[in-house]
Design an enzyme around this catalytic site. Sequence first.
Site, short mmCIF file in Angstrom:
data_model
loop_
_atom_site.label_atom_id
_atom_site.label_comp_id
_atom_site.label_asym_id
_atom_site.label_seq_id
_atom_site.Cartn_x
_atom_site.Cartn_y
_atom_site.Cartn_z
N HIS A 1 46.15 8.68 2.24
CA HIS A 1 44.70 8.47 2.27
C HIS A 1 44.06 9.76 2.79
O HIS A 1 44.51 10.33 3.78
CB HIS A 1 44.34 7.28 3.14
CG HIS A 1 44.87 5.99 2.58
ND1 HIS A 1 46.10 5.49 2.92
CD2 HIS A 1 44.36 5.14 1.65
CE1 HIS A 1 46.32 4.38 2.24
NE2 HIS A 1 45.28 4.15 1.47
N HIS B 1 42.12 6.78 -1.70
CA HIS B 1 43.44 6.15 -1.76
C HIS B 1 44.20 6.82 -2.89
O HIS B 1 43.71 6.86 -4.02
CB HIS B 1 43.32 4.65 -2.07
CG HIS B 1 42.45 3.89 -1.14
ND1 HIS B 1 42.93 2.94 -0.26
CD2 HIS B 1 41.10 3.90 -0.96
CE1 HIS B 1 41.92 2.40 0.41
NE2 HIS B 1 40.80 2.97 0.00
#
Length: 663
Positions: A405, A536
């Site tokens: 992330h 993400h």
Amino acid sequence: MTAMLKISLPDGSVREVAPGTTPADIAASIGPGLAKAAIAARVDGELRDIMRPLEADASLALVTAKDEKDALELARHDFAHVLAEAVQNLFPGTQITFGPATDDGFYYDFAPKDRPFTDEDLPAIEAEMRRIIAANEPLVREVWERDALIALWREQGETFKAEWAAELPEGDELTVYRAGNFLDMCRGPHLAATGKLDPQAFKLTRVSGAYWRGDQKNAMLSRIYGTGWLNKKQLDAHLTRLEEAAKRDHRRIGQEMDLFHTQSEAQGSIFWHPKGYILWRELEAYMRRRLDAAGYREVKTPQLMDARQWEQSGHWGKYRENMFVVPDEIPSGEDDGPVLSGKADLMALKPMNCPAHVLIFRQGIKSYRDLPIRMAEFGCCHRNEPHGALHGLMRVRQFTQDDAHIFVRADQLVDEVAKFIDLLDRVYQDLGFPSYAIKLALRPDKRFGSEDMWDWSEQSLRDAVAATGRATEAFGWEELPGEGAFYAPKLEFHLTDAIGRTWQVGTIQTDTVLPERLDASYVGEDGERHRPIMLHRAILGSFERFIGILIEHHAGRFPLWLAPVQAVAATIVSDADDYAAEVVAKLRAAGLRAEPDTRNEKINYKVREHSLARVPALLVVGRREAEEGTVAIRRLGEQNQQVLSLDDAITMLKAEATPPDLR
């Protein structure tokens, strides 16, 4: 006087036609060749039957077999329809349920009257399907009033169709297609008649069980699968691919190479054998080096987290049924805060890593100067997949993601996504996948966040792909309406393997929702708190599935740097045993994964056995090689041998065994 309809064609011309005119009529007015070739039409972008009357002014594009995507969808839909008619002809009393097209064919679910269908029934059903195609039955669209259609299904004993019709929203247009005396509820579109199908372009492949509506509490049905194409040449090519895919099945190769196994005591989890885990470790080490070089910081987060955390993140409402949940028993007299929604306290095995990474980001004050922060984890996750969906390495319950992330400011997003795409490209090239497609999955109907957020996020991803020069047909650039995650749009990366199959593997998603829900912030240049944007991203997706894809792509014949066993020194005679041990010792000292084979077996037997185990290099040694300090190198899949001095052989193999990022 009835007003004429204005129909705009792709060449910019406009035709005035009477209401009730069909696309087939317009095709015939243009020319006999087009009239014969046209199989359907796009009316204001919607795919429709060629014989469906036009109702208003519209843009019209005629569809032919050259429009392969639309043509295949129509053909497969029709093959499913013909399959249902054939089964009811041969097995009176059989009820029909659902019958969709699939990526390479079609299937239909049936409720047989007397017994479940078996593979032995397929030849007779295929023959009846060809008879129906030869009969060239028109496929006629009919619009029915809701109650009348439900009554019809009940009268005919079609209880599943009646249940389905009764559950469709009030006001929905219910359509039925008629072929002779056969009726099937269907939105369409269809070809004009069954004779438009090539009777040699389909094959029924297998029968399996399936639950009505996919729920094991419901009735068990018989599902008949088939593959359908536009012509026999396409079918033959597909069947050849299936044969090749069977040879490359990762489960069979995994057994032959002694890589892994599965068993009922751990449904959906993998038992990695030593050789398989070597492959895993090499892949993981390669990825870790790539991530380190790209500025990622590796973390490790808990497997088990309080369910309240998942509720706050929004995952509880979306993924609860796929999460493994356990009670969190609090000793008497202790207070651990409010319970989840008034229920007993619960813990859940993480199905993903993202909330935990936000919690790490929240530790300490972050400045705008700290961003971007790239946080990576080879995180073990669990998802409660249905037993029937589990499939070797490809669909598991326990898996390890190559997850990361990235926390960025808005002004950094496009550049950061572009850097990720470049990194992903290097990884795919190194792993032997030069061909991949990039697709942008756009907002779904049910989603979090404002429309402005979605507009900005989607455009930012477009801009990032364009910045890398990959928003082109060569990279399969495509936009997919409605396919985004509930919190963000995403880029998907679809690999093409050695036999032409595609696999959706990598992804990157923009997310402004989770930082808000979990209260992540940084201090901006203005001294105020701001929300970071969370990206993400994954390149491999999961190690398990990607290794399965690698096995099938390479058919187990891995490049030397990934091969679990890189070389075997095999003796021709027992007099060479000591020399084989010396060869293996020197190979290992050079960092190569080598094993001896000094068994009292003929060399041809050893060659066959190590070929089955996909050993890349077999170093054959006998008396002559021992006396001269040489080895005869036999490469996997080749008949010829290369005789080199042992030192030269080690130098050559060591160079080949160096991972691509270290060369």
